[in-house]
Write a protein that holds these residues in place. Structure first.
Motif, PDB file in Angstrom:
ATOM      1  N   GLU A  11       3.119 -17.644  16.974  1.00  0.00           N
ATOM      2  CA  GLU A  11       1.825 -16.840  16.289  1.00  0.00           C
ATOM      3  C   GLU A  11       0.468 -17.130  16.978  1.00  0.00           C
ATOM      4  O   GLU A  11      -0.316 -16.447  17.650  1.00  0.00           O
ATOM      5  CB  GLU A  11       1.532 -17.041  14.757  1.00  0.00           C
ATOM      6  CG  GLU A  11       2.731 -16.645  14.026  1.00  0.00           C
ATOM      7  CD  GLU A  11       2.563 -16.771  12.383  1.00  0.00           C
ATOM      8  OE1 GLU A  11       3.357 -16.569  11.727  1.00  0.00           O
ATOM      9  OE2 GLU A  11       1.332 -17.366  12.110  1.00  0.00           O
ATOM     10  N   VAL A  12       0.450 -18.534  17.205  1.00  0.00           N
ATOM     11  CA  VAL A  12      -0.749 -18.982  18.001  1.00  0.00           C
ATOM     12  C   VAL A  12      -0.932 -18.416  19.313  1.00  0.00           C
ATOM     13  O   VAL A  12      -1.805 -17.895  19.905  1.00  0.00           O
ATOM     14  CB  VAL A  12      -0.952 -20.760  17.984  1.00  0.00           C
ATOM     15  CG1 VAL A  12      -1.996 -21.027  19.036  1.00  0.00           C
ATOM     16  CG2 VAL A  12      -0.949 -21.155  16.559  1.00  0.00           C
ATOM     17  N   THR A  13       0.266 -18.361  20.223  1.00  0.00           N
ATOM     18  CA  THR A  13      -0.172 -18.049  21.561  1.00  0.00           C
ATOM     19  C   THR A  13      -0.154 -16.404  21.697  1.00  0.00           C
ATOM     20  O   THR A  13      -0.588 -15.946  22.502  1.00  0.00           O
ATOM     21  CB  THR A  13       1.400 -18.313  22.081  1.00  0.00           C
ATOM     22  OG1 THR A  13       2.605 -18.092  21.466  1.00  0.00           O
ATOM     23  CG2 THR A  13       1.407 -19.818  22.530  1.00  0.00           C
ATOM     24  N   TYR A  14       0.550 -15.652  20.488  1.00  0.00           N
ATOM     25  CA  TYR A  14       0.315 -14.318  20.549  1.00  0.00           C
ATOM     26  C   TYR A  14      -1.034 -13.854  20.367  1.00  0.00           C
ATOM     27  O   TYR A  14      -1.554 -13.193  21.013  1.00  0.00           O
ATOM     28  CB  TYR A  14       1.157 -13.845  19.267  1.00  0.00           C
ATOM     29  CG  TYR A  14       1.410 -12.369  19.012  1.00  0.00           C
ATOM     30  CD1 TYR A  14       2.253 -11.649  20.139  1.00  0.00           C
ATOM     31  CD2 TYR A  14       0.737 -11.835  17.893  1.00  0.00           C
ATOM     32  CE1 TYR A  14       1.998 -10.241  20.033  1.00  0.00           C
ATOM     33  CE2 TYR A  14       0.912 -10.307  17.970  1.00  0.00           C
ATOM     34  CZ  TYR A  14       1.588  -9.834  18.617  1.00  0.00           C
ATOM     35  OH  TYR A  14       1.909  -8.287  18.515  1.00  0.00           O
ATOM     36  N   VAL A  15      -1.728 -14.574  19.367  1.00  0.00           N
ATOM     37  CA  VAL A  15      -3.219 -14.312  19.091  1.00  0.00           C
ATOM     38  C   VAL A  15      -4.178 -14.687  20.391  1.00  0.00           C
ATOM     39  O   VAL A  15      -4.751 -14.042  20.549  1.00  0.00           O
ATOM     40  CB  VAL A  15      -3.714 -14.969  17.721  1.00  0.00           C
ATOM     41  CG1 VAL A  15      -5.057 -14.687  17.612  1.00  0.00           C
ATOM     42  CG2 VAL A  15      -2.837 -14.348  16.703  1.00  0.00           C
ATOM     43  N   ALA A  16      -3.678 -15.803  20.662  1.00  0.00           N
ATOM     44  CA  ALA A  16      -4.438 -16.407  22.161  1.00  0.00           C
ATOM     45  C   ALA A  16      -4.389 -15.331  23.001  1.00  0.00           C
ATOM     46  O   ALA A  16      -5.327 -15.130  23.860  1.00  0.00           O
ATOM     47  CB  ALA A  16      -4.153 -17.925  22.198  1.00  0.00           C
ATOM     48  N   TYR A  17      -3.183 -14.888  23.349  1.00  0.00           N
ATOM     49  CA  TYR A  17      -2.985 -13.880  24.486  1.00  0.00           C
ATOM     50  C   TYR A  17      -3.661 -12.685  24.266  1.00  0.00           C
ATOM     51  O   TYR A  17      -4.402 -11.999  25.151  1.00  0.00           O
ATOM     52  CB  TYR A  17      -1.393 -13.678  24.697  1.00  0.00           C
ATOM     53  CG  TYR A  17      -1.241 -12.743  25.897  1.00  0.00           C
ATOM     54  CD1 TYR A  17      -1.062 -13.104  27.087  1.00  0.00           C
ATOM     55  CD2 TYR A  17      -0.942 -11.347  25.378  1.00  0.00           C
ATOM     56  CE1 TYR A  17      -0.826 -12.202  28.104  1.00  0.00           C
ATOM     57  CE2 TYR A  17      -0.574 -10.416  26.370  1.00  0.00           C
ATOM     58  CZ  TYR A  17      -0.588 -10.732  27.643  1.00  0.00           C
ATOM     59  OH  TYR A  17      -0.085 -10.264  28.711  1.00  0.00           O
ATOM     60  N   TYR A  18      -3.689 -11.945  23.045  1.00  0.00           N
ATOM     61  CA  TYR A  18      -4.220 -10.839  22.941  1.00  0.00           C
ATOM     62  C   TYR A  18      -5.739 -10.886  22.557  1.00  0.00           C
ATOM     63  O   TYR A  18      -6.604  -9.717  23.079  1.00  0.00           O
ATOM     64  CB  TYR A  18      -3.331  -9.854  21.897  1.00  0.00           C
ATOM     65  CG  TYR A  18      -2.249  -9.461  22.205  1.00  0.00           C
ATOM     66  CD1 TYR A  18      -2.261  -8.481  23.038  1.00  0.00           C
ATOM     67  CD2 TYR A  18      -0.985 -10.046  22.173  1.00  0.00           C
ATOM     68  CE1 TYR A  18      -1.070  -7.933  23.660  1.00  0.00           C
ATOM     69  CE2 TYR A  18       0.052  -9.299  22.382  1.00  0.00           C
ATOM     70  CZ  TYR A  18       0.222  -8.435  23.346  1.00  0.00           C
ATOM     71  OH  TYR A  18       1.282  -7.987  23.997  1.00  0.00           O
ATOM     72  N   LEU A  19      -6.148 -11.824  21.863  1.00  0.00           N
ATOM     73  CA  LEU A  19      -7.676 -11.803  21.601  1.00  0.00           C
ATOM     74  C   LEU A  19      -8.439 -12.698  22.186  1.00  0.00           C
ATOM     75  O   LEU A  19      -9.696 -12.847  22.203  1.00  0.00           O
ATOM     76  CB  LEU A  19      -7.718 -12.166  19.957  1.00  0.00           C
ATOM     77  CG  LEU A  19      -7.001 -11.154  19.020  1.00  0.00           C
ATOM     78  CD1 LEU A  19      -7.249 -11.417  17.678  1.00  0.00           C
ATOM     79  CD2 LEU A  19      -7.435  -9.667  19.443  1.00  0.00           C
ATOM     80  N   HIS A  20      -7.799 -13.737  22.996  1.00  0.00           N
ATOM     81  CA  HIS A  20      -8.568 -14.678  23.901  1.00  0.00           C
ATOM     82  C   HIS A  20      -9.325 -15.620  22.920  1.00  0.00           C
ATOM     83  O   HIS A  20     -10.372 -15.950  23.406  1.00  0.00           O
ATOM     84  CB  HIS A  20      -9.429 -13.987  25.000  1.00  0.00           C
ATOM     85  CG  HIS A  20      -8.566 -12.925  25.509  1.00  0.00           C
ATOM     86  ND1 HIS A  20      -7.870 -13.251  26.563  1.00  0.00           N
ATOM     87  CD2 HIS A  20      -8.837 -11.505  25.614  1.00  0.00           C
ATOM     88  CE1 HIS A  20      -7.116 -12.075  27.181  1.00  0.00           C
ATOM     89  NE2 HIS A  20      -7.824 -10.987  26.420  1.00  0.00           N
ATOM     90  N   TRP A  21      -8.736 -15.760  21.666  1.00  0.00           N
ATOM     91  CA  TRP A  21      -9.530 -16.926  20.956  1.00  0.00           C
ATOM     92  C   TRP A  21      -9.068 -18.205  21.283  1.00  0.00           C
ATOM     93  O   TRP A  21      -7.691 -18.392  21.410  1.00  0.00           O
ATOM     94  CB  TRP A  21      -9.214 -16.583  19.510  1.00  0.00           C
ATOM     95  CG  TRP A  21      -9.663 -15.327  18.923  1.00  0.00           C
ATOM     96  CD1 TRP A  21     -10.434 -14.535  19.525  1.00  0.00           C
ATOM     97  CD2 TRP A  21      -9.401 -14.922  17.508  1.00  0.00           C
ATOM     98  NE1 TRP A  21     -10.864 -13.458  18.667  1.00  0.00           N
ATOM     99  CE2 TRP A  21     -10.055 -13.520  17.449  1.00  0.00           C
ATOM    100  CE3 TRP A  21      -8.768 -15.474  16.655  1.00  0.00           C
ATOM    101  CZ2 TRP A  21     -10.095 -12.880  16.432  1.00  0.00           C
ATOM    102  CZ3 TRP A  21      -8.777 -14.439  15.180  1.00  0.00           C
ATOM    103  CH2 TRP A  21      -9.366 -13.407  15.310  1.00  0.00           C
ATOM    104  N   PRO A  22      -9.863 -19.413  21.269  1.00  0.00           N
ATOM    105  CA  PRO A  22      -9.503 -20.554  21.616  1.00  0.00           C
ATOM    106  C   PRO A  22      -8.577 -21.206  20.480  1.00  0.00           C
ATOM    107  O   PRO A  22      -8.642 -20.723  19.286  1.00  0.00           O
ATOM    108  CB  PRO A  22     -10.924 -21.470  21.652  1.00  0.00           C
ATOM    109  CG  PRO A  22     -11.796 -20.629  20.725  1.00  0.00           C
ATOM    110  CD  PRO A  22     -11.446 -18.957  20.686  1.00  0.00           C
ATOM    111  N   LEU A  23      -7.855 -22.172  20.808  1.00  0.00           N
ATOM    112  CA  LEU A  23      -6.729 -22.704  19.866  1.00  0.00           C
ATOM    113  C   LEU A  23      -7.447 -23.233  18.563  1.00  0.00           C
ATOM    114  O   LEU A  23      -6.769 -22.924  17.528  1.00  0.00           O
ATOM    115  CB  LEU A  23      -5.931 -23.856  20.721  1.00  0.00           C
ATOM    116  CG  LEU A  23      -5.152 -24.579  19.832  1.00  0.00           C
ATOM    117  CD1 LEU A  23      -4.020 -23.785  19.321  1.00  0.00           C
ATOM    118  CD2 LEU A  23      -4.577 -25.696  20.682  1.00  0.00           C
ATOM    119  N   PRO A  24      -8.584 -24.083  18.709  1.00  0.00           N
ATOM    120  CA  PRO A  24      -9.172 -24.315  17.203  1.00  0.00           C
ATOM    121  C   PRO A  24      -9.498 -23.422  16.227  1.00  0.00           C
ATOM    122  O   PRO A  24      -9.189 -23.472  15.232  1.00  0.00           O
ATOM    123  CB  PRO A  24     -10.424 -25.092  17.677  1.00  0.00           C
ATOM    124  CG  PRO A  24     -10.159 -25.648  19.304  1.00  0.00           C
ATOM    125  CD  PRO A  24      -9.157 -24.524  19.830  1.00  0.00           C
TER     126      PRO A  24
END
Length: 69
Positions: A11-24
């Motif tokens: 889930e984290v990598t999916y969101v990071a990939y598409y929305l470019h949000w930082p991990l924290p």
């Protein structure tokens, strides 16, 4: 019941990939909110992939975190 580490990273990598949000930022989301964001990204991808006139990968976007906060 614990939430699996593999599922969390997926889930984290999916969101990071598409929305470019930082991990924290992603990790700060409660599970139901993170799951909802994942579902909404999936809906957008499905809609875009159903459009035969669009080339894959050209429809990237970034949503400000404040929209969900």
């Amino acid at each position: 019941m614990t939430y699996g580490a593999d599922q969390l990273w997926e889930e984290v990598t999916y969101v990071a990939y598409y929305l470019h949000w930082p991990l924290p930022t992603i990790l700060d989301l409660e599970h139901p909110m993170r799951h909802r964001v994942v579902e909404e990204i999936g809906k957008i991808n499905t809609t875009l992939s159903d459009d035969p006139g669009e080339e894959p990968g050209l429809n990237t976007f970034s949503v400000p975190f404040s929209l969900f906060g």
